[in-house]
Design an enzyme around this catalytic site. Structure first.
Site, PDB file in Angstrom:
ATOM      1  N   LYS A 124       0.778  -1.176  -0.007  1.00  0.00           N
ATOM      2  CA  LYS A 124       0.094   0.019  -0.152  1.00  0.00           C
ATOM      3  C   LYS A 124       0.890   1.227   0.138  1.00  0.00           C
ATOM      4  O   LYS A 124       0.525   2.362  -0.778  1.00  0.00           O
ATOM      5  CB  LYS A 124      -0.954  -0.164   1.287  1.00  0.00           C
ATOM      6  CG  LYS A 124      -2.182  -1.198   1.091  1.00  0.00           C
ATOM      7  CD  LYS A 124      -2.896  -1.039   2.298  1.00  0.00           C
ATOM      8  CE  LYS A 124      -4.105  -1.924   2.247  1.00  0.00           C
ATOM      9  NZ  LYS A 124      -3.750  -3.271   1.918  1.00  0.00           N
ATOM     10  N   LYS A 166      -3.460   1.283   9.060  1.00  0.00           N
ATOM     11  CA  LYS A 166      -3.756   0.204   8.323  1.00  0.00           C
ATOM     12  C   LYS A 166      -2.487  -0.526   7.950  1.00  0.00           C
ATOM     13  O   LYS A 166      -1.474   0.091   7.608  1.00  0.00           O
ATOM     14  CB  LYS A 166      -4.601   0.611   6.840  1.00  0.00           C
ATOM     15  CG  LYS A 166      -3.971   1.461   6.088  1.00  0.00           C
ATOM     16  CD  LYS A 166      -4.973   2.142   5.260  1.00  0.00           C
ATOM     17  CE  LYS A 166      -5.558   1.120   4.064  1.00  0.00           C
ATOM     18  NZ  LYS A 166      -6.198   1.812   2.987  1.00  0.00           N
ATOM     19  N   GLY A 172      -9.178  -6.837   3.568  1.00  0.00           N
ATOM     20  CA  GLY A 172     -10.410  -7.584   3.943  1.00  0.00           C
ATOM     21  C   GLY A 172     -10.636  -6.959   5.409  1.00  0.00           C
ATOM     22  O   GLY A 172     -11.206  -7.571   6.406  1.00  0.00           O
ATOM     23  N   GLY A 173     -10.073  -5.480   5.747  1.00  0.00           N
ATOM     24  CA  GLY A 173     -10.418  -5.014   6.941  1.00  0.00           C
ATOM     25  C   GLY A 173      -9.411  -5.438   8.282  1.00  0.00           C
ATOM     26  O   GLY A 173      -9.512  -5.073   9.284  1.00  0.00           O
ATOM     27  N   HIS A 216     -16.754   3.989  -0.736  1.00  0.00           N
ATOM     28  CA  HIS A 216     -15.824   3.089  -1.463  1.00  0.00           C
ATOM     29  C   HIS A 216     -16.334   2.675  -2.810  1.00  0.00           C
ATOM     30  O   HIS A 216     -17.141   2.096  -2.966  1.00  0.00           O
ATOM     31  CB  HIS A 216     -15.760   2.037  -0.538  1.00  0.00           C
ATOM     32  CG  HIS A 216     -14.754   0.907  -1.111  1.00  0.00           C
ATOM     33  ND1 HIS A 216     -13.505   0.669  -0.483  1.00  0.00           N
ATOM     34  CD2 HIS A 216     -14.677   0.080  -2.022  1.00  0.00           C
ATOM     35  CE1 HIS A 216     -12.867  -0.351  -0.904  1.00  0.00           C
ATOM     36  NE2 HIS A 216     -13.479  -0.527  -2.109  1.00  0.00           N
ATOM     37  N   ARG A 299      -5.357  -9.142  -7.504  1.00  0.00           N
ATOM     38  CA  ARG A 299      -5.999 -10.318  -7.655  1.00  0.00           C
ATOM     39  C   ARG A 299      -7.433 -10.190  -8.111  1.00  0.00           C
ATOM     40  O   ARG A 299      -7.895  -9.120  -8.190  1.00  0.00           O
ATOM     41  CB  ARG A 299      -5.808 -10.904  -6.112  1.00  0.00           C
ATOM     42  CG  ARG A 299      -6.416 -10.374  -5.141  1.00  0.00           C
ATOM     43  CD  ARG A 299      -6.498 -10.681  -3.833  1.00  0.00           C
ATOM     44  NE  ARG A 299      -6.894  -9.931  -2.851  1.00  0.00           N
ATOM     45  CZ  ARG A 299      -8.025  -9.271  -2.203  1.00  0.00           C
ATOM     46  NH1 ARG A 299      -9.258  -9.761  -3.170  1.00  0.00           N
ATOM     47  NH2 ARG A 299      -8.236  -8.540  -1.264  1.00  0.00           N
TER      48      ARG A 299
END
Length: 670
Positions: A124, A166, A172-173, A216, A299
């Site tokens: 990220k 993060k 996926g949180g 989002h 992905r």
């Protein structure tokens, strides 16, 4: 090595995953004539994906790090089975550059981008630096390599609270926390790092400005090894819980045509920065006016079916054709948008207990036919076990229709007609969510579920006359079927029938322990029409088998009831919802010993990852005692009342089973 040299035609495909996505990939691969190989852990020996594949290879114990995350064992399984290519699915090793490189080194085609592309876009922090150079708009934040507490605290202070902490390698949180003040930062970083390390093996963090009332938006892209790169419109995934998507839809109901083209162009620009090959997703956050790049997922996404339904494109087939070294079959202007699609993720979890994962054997699995725009991607069936070792998603229910409103209606009907017994699911929660007036009006943001949680998780409905009569009908139906199967039953003897008017009493229990309620239902039959008496009410009663359920007629009004009987436990689904009733044993002796409230027990099998209170400490009601890692998510156990922590009966690292006592609290004197 040039990307084109890594892709070539193959005949045998190994799927390095499990559950729903493994089943999904196997279906497309077999339709293309490919031989498929599943891998499985000891916990998944009898799983659905194992049975669907042409071959299956055991790769290790239940823990993911010893099986589905073990690169060496997966490569060995490919060699053992003669697989020439590996599809990673999503999760597990799907965004591991190390895995992609290991495949290349072994001469195996990796169905996805190259290791270099994953490294560039999978991080990220690294991808944000790349996007900044490419001119893609970014959320203000810190994406540097330094990970010491001082640097992260200074970065958060500079950005300004609230911030989002993060995991750099996450998704996926997991490994993600909203921090609203400086005093919350240190604990949030420790917890997020621990969760990220457990889920991804990488605890590096980045910090971003938390966008208030965010939406989002994400764009599906696909590239080939010949330099072609396409966008397949956008999805909106604003309905989330704990940063994990719950409902996804395509196209976004928020964007107009001009905004759609702008965000899709930005996505193509982002993927073009690394000459991307394969399927991927560019994720953005919107504050209602502007969109900012968040990350790229290198992905296939969980929510890819909604894109497939509005474009008519099989994304798994395209992934495989790109891996063959073929060119993409369409140009950008040939990809058209048709109608609206919406997806709901069905999880084994209990929304009434803070969405605690549910484990156990699935005793009943019934889904409606995949017709009239309804699609169901499932990874489980009747008899399968839901284990504590993996993600709790069971299936995805997806609906397509010409309009958003019609798609929501179809999805809701699909959810309502799905029955899963043996584990607790979020099916009623999903129905309540997608039928909420504000969701239908698209008046939402990523915090909507948290704000509306009380309305979305109402108390279970109380069984009415319809459900009680349905329970009686289900018992009678089951008894009649058993009697017909018994050659010596008097019911099979010609002319045998009880004489005169008779009655039979049923008692049904709702709830448990001291809070249970018993209801008496009396059936009157023989010598005329049957009736049922409930309290002071007497109802004319008829029932008949109908498909997978029963048609119940009460005082002339007919309703359809789906019923499942497991011993003395009854599950009923009617127009009023889903109901669980206990048929009280007429011979008695049913009371069970209950665990005392002063005992803190493991709600599910898991690993103790943190002790948050010391033995002898005085705890306020709700104070954190310890943290369990369950199904790759952290669950904090708290004091049910104020008192002294009398004993801690576990330590960090302990693997505990459901029901094991972990701590004991002595309540304050009244």
């Amino acid at each position: 090595m040039a990307p084109s040299a890594l892709y070539r035609r193959f005949r045998t495909l190994l799927i390095a995953n499990r559950g729903e996505i493994a089943c999904r990939v196997i279906r497309s691969a077999r339709a293309m004539g490919l031989r498929t190989v599943a891998v499985y852990s000891e916990a998944d020996r009898d799983a659905l994906h194992v049975g669907l594949a042409d071959e299956a290879v055991l790769i290790g114990p239940a823990r993911a790090r010893d099986s589905y995350l073990n690169i060496e064992r997966i490569i060995a399984a490919a060699k053992q089975s003669g697989a020439e290519a590996i599809h990673p699915g999503y999760g597990f090793l799907s965004e591991s550059a190390e895995f992609a490189q290991a495949c290349a080194d072994a001469g195996i085609v990796f169905v996805g981008p190259t290791a270099a592309m994953i490294t560039a876009m999978g991080s990220k922090s690294g991808s944000k630096e790349l996007m900044e150079k490419a001119g893609v708009p970014l959320v203000p934040g810190f994406h540097g390599e330094a990970q010491d507490e001082t640097t992260l605290a200074a970065a958060a202070d500079k950005i300004g609270f609230p911030v989002l902490v993060k995991a750099s390698a996450g998704g996926g949180g997991r490994g993600m926390r909203i921090v609203r003040s400086a005093g919350e930062l240190a604990a949030a970083i420790v917890s997020a790092k621990r969760e990220a390390k457990a889920a991804f093996g990488d605890d590096r963090m980045l910090i971003e400005k938390f966008v208030q009332n965010p939406r989002h938006i994400e764009v599906q892209i696909v590239g080939d090894s010949h330099g072609n790169l396409l966008s397949l419109f956008e999805r909106e995934c604003t309905l989330q819980r704990r940063h994990q998507k719950v409902i996804e839809e395509a196209p976004s109901p928020t964007l107009n045509a001009a905004q759609r083209e702008t965000v899709c162009a930005a996505a193509r620009k982002a993927a073009g920065a690394v000459n991307y090959v394969g399927a991927g997703t560019i994720e953005f956050v919107s504050d209602g006016k502007d969109v900012f790049f968040i990350e790229m997922n290198t992905r296939l996404q969980v929510e890819h079916p909604v894109t497939e339904l509005i474009t008519g494109i099989d994304l798994v087939e395209w992934q495989l054709r790109v891996a063959f070294g073929e060119k993409l079959p369409l140009k950008q202007d040939q990809i058209t948008l048709n109608g609206h699609a919406i997806e709901a993720r069905v999880y084994a979890e209990n929304p009434h207990k803070n969405f605690m994962p549910s484990v156990g054997a699935i005793k009943t699995w019934r889904t409606p036919p995949e017709t009239n725009g309804l699609r169901i991607d499932a990874g489980y069936r009747t008899g399968d076990a839901v284990s504590p070792y993996y993600d709790a998603m069971l299936a995805k229910v997806i609906a397509w229709a010409p309009t958003r409103d019609a798609a929501i209606d179809r999805l809701n009907r699909g959810l309502e007609d799905t029955d899963v017994r043996g584990v607790t699911t979020n099916l009623p929660f999903l129905s309540a969510l997608i039928t909420h007036p504000q969701v239908r009006a698209n008046n939402i943001d990523t915090s909507f579920i948290e704000r509306e949680l009380k309305a979305l998780t109402p108390a279970a409905p109380i069984a009415s006359d319809l459900e009680l009569c349905g329970a009686v009908a289900a018992i009678l139906q089951a008894e009649a079927e058993a009697a017909r199967a018994d050659a010596h039953s008097p019911w099979r003897s010609s002319g045998w029938m009880p004489v005169g008017r008779r009655k039979r009493v049923f008692v049904f229990r709702r709830g448990q322990g001291a809070d249970h309620v018993d209801t008496r239902v009396t059936l009157h039959y023989g010598g005329g029409p049957s009736t049922l008496t409930i309290g002071e009410r007497e109802l004319a009663f008829e029932s008949a088998a109908s498909g997978a359920g029963l048609d119940i007629t009460l005082d002339g009004a007919r309703s359809h009831v789906v019923a499942v009987i497991e011993g003395h436990e009854l599950y009923l689904r009617t127009r009023n919802g889903r109901f669980d009733l206990h048929w009280v044993d007429p011979f008695g002796g049913e009371d069970e010993e209950q665990v005392g409230e002063d005992k803190i027990v493991a709600p599910l099998p898991g690993t103790v990852v943190a002790l948050l209170a010391e033995q002898g400490a005085h705890l306020a009601k709700g104070a954190a005692i310890l943290t369990l890692e369950v199904m790759k998510m952290e669950q904090t156990l708290r004091a049910p009342f104020a008192g002294v922590l009398k004993a801690l009966k576990c330590k960090v690292g302990d693997i505990v089973q459901e029901g094991v006592e972990l701590a004991e609290i002595e309540p304050d004197a009244a």
